[in-house]
Write a protein that holds these residues in place. Structure first.
Motif, PDB file in Angstrom:
ATOM      1  N   THR A  88       0.833  -1.206   0.000  1.00  0.00           N
ATOM      2  CA  THR A  88       0.000   0.000   0.000  1.00  0.00           C
ATOM      3  C   THR A  88       0.861   1.246   0.000  1.00  0.00           C
ATOM      4  O   THR A  88       0.627   2.183  -0.782  1.00  0.00           O
ATOM      5  CB  THR A  88      -0.930  -0.005   1.229  1.00  0.00           C
ATOM      6  N   ARG A  91       3.209   1.450  -3.353  1.00  0.00           N
ATOM      7  CA  ARG A  91       2.551   1.970  -4.563  1.00  0.00           C
ATOM      8  C   ARG A  91       2.563   3.489  -4.569  1.00  0.00           C
ATOM      9  O   ARG A  91       2.792   4.116  -5.612  1.00  0.00           O
ATOM     10  CB  ARG A  91       1.121   1.438  -4.641  1.00  0.00           C
ATOM     11  N   ARG A 135       1.151  -3.557 -11.970  1.00  0.00           N
ATOM     12  CA  ARG A 135      -0.142  -3.106 -12.468  1.00  0.00           C
ATOM     13  C   ARG A 135      -1.311  -3.710 -11.694  1.00  0.00           C
ATOM     14  O   ARG A 135      -2.448  -3.236 -11.785  1.00  0.00           O
ATOM     15  CB  ARG A 135      -0.299  -3.472 -13.946  1.00  0.00           C
ATOM     16  N   THR A 137      -3.596  -4.956  -8.402  1.00  0.00           N
ATOM     17  CA  THR A 137      -3.867  -4.521  -7.044  1.00  0.00           C
ATOM     18  C   THR A 137      -3.101  -5.436  -6.088  1.00  0.00           C
ATOM     19  O   THR A 137      -2.713  -6.558  -6.458  1.00  0.00           O
ATOM     20  CB  THR A 137      -5.361  -4.596  -6.725  1.00  0.00           C
ATOM     21  N   GLU A 140      -4.772  -8.834  -5.963  1.00  0.00           N
ATOM     22  CA  GLU A 140      -4.561  -9.605  -7.187  1.00  0.00           C
ATOM     23  C   GLU A 140      -3.149 -10.177  -7.226  1.00  0.00           C
ATOM     24  O   GLU A 140      -2.942 -11.331  -7.606  1.00  0.00           O
ATOM     25  CB  GLU A 140      -4.795  -8.717  -8.415  1.00  0.00           C
ATOM     26  N   ARG A 141      -2.196  -9.366  -6.809  1.00  0.00           N
ATOM     27  CA  ARG A 141      -0.804  -9.822  -6.824  1.00  0.00           C
ATOM     28  C   ARG A 141      -0.607 -10.975  -5.852  1.00  0.00           C
ATOM     29  O   ARG A 141       0.067 -11.965  -6.178  1.00  0.00           O
ATOM     30  CB  ARG A 141       0.120  -8.657  -6.469  1.00  0.00           C
TER      31      ARG A 141
END
Length: 314
Positions: A88, A91, A135, A137, A140-141
């Motif tokens: 978080t 990014r 790319r 989230t 997702e990663r």
């Protein structure tokens, strides 16, 4: 797919003692390499991966051992969630990063990121894929890494992330679609890659622009990550002519003052530049149709500390 993060069969103290693992530290150390591999794939940073694993050790040391039935699963959950927290803030930092962001290079010939015995396993830790993973989230990663790199089932992933199994399946499908939409990743036979690196190095050292031109694709792109601490192009250099001009200028001068070797970095042969014992750069290339199509150069000294320690132990 590589090995899953799992303990020996069984759960409690007697099982671990039967295989000669008798202390909390012993149990943790038996999992450390896989935990580091998980954290690195999640974060793209070897230094942050080390810090994350150390944070996980502190939590493990404070845990009630009798309450942990499956240490491997427990530790994987802790590391994954620590990575999600770090992602978080990462990014946000990378959005204002000076110039292109590239992952921290890791020498993989020593098994630091686990066995890389297939092209798929090598691709899973490549610069190209780690850049693409940015790319996704964080959720997702996490799902993609646990599924693809560690062979977790969707039910196990759901337990790690405290999400529904259906939600994890959806996140995985979304991640696969987003990664598949990029058609700029290429693979080459290791022998061809090594030959191109040697030829590229020789031509660059000699200022042989005609020789370099023959090695580069017309749409070749150079990315340089200096992190604002070392001079490097702030934007990608695109096209054969522009890359050749760059190589004829600053890069050739750089080569005149360093020693270069070819090492296995992030699953593929790459150039490593040293000034004495200090690593000052790593250049990875991607090959398409037998030509160099992508060059990614890491010269940010903060990102070279880990690989420097690795090579210092060789």
């Amino acid at each position: 797919m590589t090995e899953a993060l799992a303990p020996p069969p069984g759960s409690h103290r007697g099982v671990w003692e039967a295989v000669g693992v008798t202390t909390q530290a012993d149990i943790f150390e038996s999992h450390r390499p896989r935990l580091f591999g998980l954290a690195y794939r999640m974060l793209g940073s070897a230094e942050e991966a080390e810090d994350t694993v150390q944070d996980a050790f502190l939590r493990w040391s404070a845990a009630d051992r009798e309450d942990v039935e499956r240490p491997g699963a427990w530790l994987a959950k802790v590391v994954t969630n620590l990575c999600l927290t770090r992602l978080t803030s990462a990014r946000a930092r990378r959005e204002v990063y000076p110039g292109p962001w590239l992952p921290e290079p890791v020498v993989t010939s020593d098994g630091t990121l686990g066995p890389l015995e297939s092209a798929e396993q090598r691709d899973a830790v490549s610069f190209a894929l780690l850049v693409l993973l940015e790319r996704l989230t964080p959720a997702e990663r996490a799902v993609y890494v646990l599924r693809e790199a560690f062979a977790y089932g969707h039910r196990e992933i759901a337990e790690v992330l405290d999400l529904g199994e259906a939600n994890c399946r959806q996140l995985y499908r979304r991640a696969v679609r987003r990664l598949a939409a990029d058609d700029t990743r290429f693979q080459a036979e290791p022998e061809r890659l090594a030959w191109l690196l040697e030829s590229f190095l020789a031509a660059a050292r000699d200022g042989d622009l005609a020789g370099l031109e023959k090695l580069l694709a017309t749409d070749v792109t150079w990315w340089g990550d200096g992190g604002g601490k070392v001079s490097s192009a702030r934007r990608p250099i695109e096209g054969r002519e522009k890359v050749l001009r760059f190589l004829a200028g600053g890069f050739r001068g750089f080569l005149a003052h360093v020693g270069l070797t070819v090492e296995e970095v992030n699953g593929a042969a790459a150039l490593v530049a040293r000034d004495g014992d200090r690593v000052v750069g790593v250049v990875a290339i991607e090959v398409r149709d037998g030509l160099v199509a992508r060059l990614r150069s890491v010269v940010n000294p903060d990102k070279l500390a880990f690989v420097e320690r690795q090579l210092g132990r060789c």
